[in-house]
Design a protein around this motif. Sequence first.
Motif, PDB file in Angstrom:
ATOM      1  N   TYR A  56       1.089  -1.236  -0.052  1.00 15.30           N
ATOM      2  CA  TYR A  56      -0.135   0.089   0.122  1.00 15.30           C
ATOM      3  C   TYR A  56       0.801   1.209   0.029  1.00 15.30           C
ATOM      4  O   TYR A  56       0.440   2.295  -0.533  1.00 15.30           O
ATOM      5  CB  TYR A  56      -0.900   0.047   1.173  1.00 15.30           C
ATOM      6  CG  TYR A  56      -1.984   0.888   0.983  1.00 15.30           C
ATOM      7  CD1 TYR A  56      -3.093   0.740   0.365  1.00 15.30           C
ATOM      8  CD2 TYR A  56      -2.060   2.190   1.995  1.00 15.30           C
ATOM      9  CE1 TYR A  56      -4.154   1.566   0.270  1.00 15.30           C
ATOM     10  CE2 TYR A  56      -2.815   3.238   1.961  1.00 15.30           C
ATOM     11  CZ  TYR A  56      -4.129   2.941   1.032  1.00 15.30           C
ATOM     12  OH  TYR A  56      -4.980   4.014   0.694  1.00 15.30           O
ATOM     13  N   THR A  63      -2.499  -8.200  -5.471  1.00 15.44           N
ATOM     14  CA  THR A  63      -2.873  -7.911  -4.160  1.00 15.44           C
ATOM     15  C   THR A  63      -3.338  -6.127  -4.266  1.00 15.44           C
ATOM     16  O   THR A  63      -4.482  -6.212  -3.498  1.00 15.44           O
ATOM     17  CB  THR A  63      -1.649  -7.996  -3.131  1.00 15.44           C
ATOM     18  OG1 THR A  63      -1.115  -9.172  -3.295  1.00 15.44           O
ATOM     19  CG2 THR A  63      -2.381  -7.729  -1.625  1.00 15.44           C
ATOM     20  N   TYR A  64      -2.610  -5.317  -4.698  1.00 20.02           N
ATOM     21  CA  TYR A  64      -2.923  -4.013  -4.664  1.00 20.02           C
ATOM     22  C   TYR A  64      -4.100  -3.831  -5.774  1.00 20.02           C
ATOM     23  O   TYR A  64      -4.844  -2.973  -5.408  1.00 20.02           O
ATOM     24  CB  TYR A  64      -1.662  -3.134  -4.856  1.00 20.02           C
ATOM     25  CG  TYR A  64      -2.235  -1.733  -5.223  1.00 20.02           C
ATOM     26  CD1 TYR A  64      -2.494  -0.825  -3.843  1.00 20.02           C
ATOM     27  CD2 TYR A  64      -2.187  -0.849  -6.332  1.00 20.02           C
ATOM     28  CE1 TYR A  64      -2.742   0.438  -4.060  1.00 20.02           C
ATOM     29  CE2 TYR A  64      -2.535   0.052  -6.430  1.00 20.02           C
ATOM     30  CZ  TYR A  64      -2.862   0.936  -5.129  1.00 20.02           C
ATOM     31  OH  TYR A  64      -3.393   2.342  -5.161  1.00 20.02           O
ATOM     32  N   HIS A 119      -6.479  -5.879  -6.417  1.00 22.96           N
ATOM     33  CA  HIS A 119      -7.815  -6.207  -6.021  1.00 22.96           C
ATOM     34  C   HIS A 119      -8.029  -5.687  -4.376  1.00 22.96           C
ATOM     35  O   HIS A 119      -8.968  -6.051  -3.728  1.00 22.96           O
ATOM     36  CB  HIS A 119      -7.847  -7.740  -5.800  1.00 22.96           C
ATOM     37  CG  HIS A 119      -7.738  -8.440  -7.291  1.00 22.96           C
ATOM     38  ND1 HIS A 119      -9.065  -8.237  -8.018  1.00 22.96           N
ATOM     39  CD2 HIS A 119      -6.878  -9.114  -7.918  1.00 22.96           C
ATOM     40  CE1 HIS A 119      -8.538  -8.761  -9.163  1.00 22.96           C
ATOM     41  NE2 HIS A 119      -7.470  -9.375  -9.091  1.00 22.96           N
ATOM     42  N   MET A 120      -7.262  -4.679  -3.865  1.00 23.75           N
ATOM     43  CA  MET A 120      -7.568  -4.289  -2.732  1.00 23.75           C
ATOM     44  C   MET A 120      -8.745  -3.529  -2.543  1.00 23.75           C
ATOM     45  O   MET A 120      -9.216  -2.577  -3.496  1.00 23.75           O
ATOM     46  CB  MET A 120      -6.431  -3.439  -2.261  1.00 23.75           C
ATOM     47  CG  MET A 120      -5.405  -3.894  -1.101  1.00 23.75           C
ATOM     48  SD  MET A 120      -4.184  -2.626  -0.767  1.00 23.75           S
ATOM     49  CE  MET A 120      -2.991  -3.735  -0.298  1.00 23.75           C
ATOM     50  N   ASN A 121      -9.604  -3.397  -1.700  1.00 21.52           N
ATOM     51  CA  ASN A 121     -10.777  -2.851  -1.455  1.00 21.52           C
ATOM     52  C   ASN A 121     -11.795  -2.930  -2.459  1.00 21.52           C
ATOM     53  O   ASN A 121     -12.669  -2.295  -2.850  1.00 21.52           O
ATOM     54  CB  ASN A 121     -10.459  -1.089  -1.190  1.00 21.52           C
ATOM     55  CG  ASN A 121      -9.785  -0.850  -0.187  1.00 21.52           C
ATOM     56  OD1 ASN A 121      -9.848  -1.588   0.854  1.00 21.52           O
ATOM     57  ND2 ASN A 121      -8.639  -0.157  -0.373  1.00 21.52           N
ATOM     58  N   SER A 122     -11.651  -4.415  -3.204  1.00 21.94           N
ATOM     59  CA  SER A 122     -12.677  -4.365  -4.130  1.00 21.94           C
ATOM     60  C   SER A 122     -13.720  -5.641  -3.700  1.00 21.94           C
ATOM     61  O   SER A 122     -13.706  -5.683  -2.624  1.00 21.94           O
ATOM     62  CB  SER A 122     -12.044  -5.111  -5.258  1.00 21.94           C
ATOM     63  OG  SER A 122     -11.429  -6.347  -5.040  1.00 21.94           O
TER      64      SER A 122
END
Length: 78
Positions: free
Chosen positions: A57, A72-73, A75-78
């Motif tokens: 992040y 990973t980034y 799909h973060m907050n998806s």
Amino acid sequence: MLFQVYGSQSGWQLFGWILVFICLVVTNEIARRTKVGGLFFFVVLPIALTIYFIAIYVCAGQGQSWALHNPTYFHMNS
């Protein structure tokens, strides 16, 4: 639909579901029965994953390309 198991690959999809279930049961038993397993799954692994997620992040916030293109980034907050 939760269980989309159909088509020519349905056997492999069912095999994947069964394999994931078996792996979850085995890791649960390791974490439950041994002190080392419990410490690993409930202390070491969460700390390592927290450091990993924070590093991705922060580096993505700085605009570093390896972090911006990391799944990973993405799909973060998806």
